[in-house]
Design an enzyme around this catalytic site. Sequence first.
Site, PDB file in Angstrom:
ATOM      1  N   GLY A 174      13.814  13.441  -7.093  1.00  0.00           N
ATOM      2  CA  GLY A 174      13.053  12.215  -6.903  1.00  0.00           C
ATOM      3  C   GLY A 174      13.156  11.240  -8.053  1.00  0.00           C
ATOM      4  CD  GLU A 234       1.606  -2.831 -21.168  1.00  0.00           C
ATOM      5  OE1 GLU A 234       2.782  -2.529 -21.472  1.00  0.00           O
ATOM      6  OE2 GLU A 234       0.909  -3.570 -21.867  1.00  0.00           O
ATOM      7  CB  THR A 272       5.475  -5.783  -2.403  1.00  0.00           C
ATOM      8  OG1 THR A 272       5.992  -6.789  -3.282  1.00  0.00           O
ATOM      9  CG2 THR A 272       4.075  -6.159  -1.954  1.00  0.00           C
ATOM     10  CE  LYS A 301      11.886  -0.542 -16.343  1.00  0.00           C
ATOM     11  NZ  LYS A 301      11.934   0.933 -16.326  1.00  0.00           N
ATOM     12  CE  LYS A 322      12.586  -2.997 -12.795  1.00  0.00           C
ATOM     13  NZ  LYS A 322      11.801  -2.001 -12.042  1.00  0.00           N
ATOM     14  N   GLY A 363       6.246   7.074 -12.308  1.00  0.00           N
ATOM     15  CA  GLY A 363       5.242   7.948 -11.707  1.00  0.00           C
ATOM     16  C   GLY A 363       4.132   7.154 -11.054  1.00  0.00           C
ATOM     17  CG  ASP A 403      14.964  -0.188 -14.175  1.00  0.00           C
ATOM     18  OD1 ASP A 403      14.067  -0.772 -13.533  1.00  0.00           O
ATOM     19  OD2 ASP A 403      14.725   0.652 -15.068  1.00  0.00           O
ATOM     20  CG  PHE A 408      -2.179   0.828   1.056  1.00  0.00           C
ATOM     21  CD1 PHE A 408      -2.992   0.711  -0.055  1.00  0.00           C
ATOM     22  CD2 PHE A 408      -2.537   1.727   2.050  1.00  0.00           C
ATOM     23  CE1 PHE A 408      -4.133   1.489  -0.199  1.00  0.00           C
ATOM     24  CE2 PHE A 408      -3.678   2.510   1.927  1.00  0.00           C
ATOM     25  CZ  PHE A 408      -4.484   2.393   0.802  1.00  0.00           C
TER      26      PHE A 408
END
Length: 350
Positions: free
Chosen positions: A208, A151, A98, A226, A127, A324, A222, A11
């Site tokens: 950020g 997605e 999470t 992907k 991922k 975002g 990362d 959450f």
Amino acid sequence: MTTYDIALIGFGGVNRTLAELIAARGEALHSELGFGLRVVAITDLRLGSLVRPDGIDLSLALNLGGGDETFADHGGSADTNNESVIRTCTADIICEATFTNPDDGEPAVSHVRWALESGKSVCTTNKGPVALRGAELTSLAEQNGAHFEFEGAVMSGTPVIRLAKTMFAGLKLNAFEGILNGTSNYVLGRMEAGLGFEAAIKEAQELGYAEANPAADIEGHDVQLKVLILANELLDAGIELQDVQRKGISSVTLDDIRNAAQDGRRWKLVGSARRNADGTVTAGVAPIALPLDHGLAGVSGATNAVSFDTDLLGPVTVSGPGAGRVETAYALLSDIIAMHAAKTGAAAHV
């Protein structure tokens, strides 16, 4: 009209934003999409867990988080109880968002597996489960009559996977290359403006865009995940993480940036995969000085983009936000829309 009961596992920013979206626009979404959404379970590392088969009061849940209150103060538990909640709650769909270890995909891999074993569909923004256990989990979903959608794992709310699978019908996809990490792209852009590498990272952190430890972005981890997802999903590569060669941007110097500019080129961290003549797929991540007329050279800031090499249309480039809270929460909603479309035969509005 159909109502889907959902459980929010995690959450933080993404699932909290999805809850805000449901609370604020639930009726409009019901009318527009042809189905409603009701949150029947929430788990969170700090808040614990709350299960309500008749629906959770989202205003109550959304007001928690700033103090010492937990779900235990409202009839829930101070513990997450993730396995029990996932396996036994009445949710039709588990929304998994999470914090997850990229090395083994946990705890998200287990969350997804528990849900699918219980016959519940899953949408996730993580991922790890897709890159490291995608084929296994997809097969498990099929065995149990459930859906596994992800997605948001590649380009947040920009539907790059679903677009390629549904809109490129009749085309042969030979390769792709993309800018898939906004942090590294921002840092390279600021270096092009004359800022040093460390200063550019510090600025990205202040805005950020970068984590306190930016290695996953800067060193290409990362993007490596992907690329693995896209290669296996869109090129049927059947490869593993170690098959995706990786090099980050820490070796790119200001002199490299200046020399490239003088040659009419711009440095980008590019993730790519290509099908070879023998049917194998070569995939990797590396900084490349692209010519300025290249389709990815003009992608700036935190924007992501993927250029697909097709046999009939040539290069087709898709760009959009790659990060975002709102964008990623929309990715979960788009996954649910796709599940509804598969169930009803309706066209997915994504």
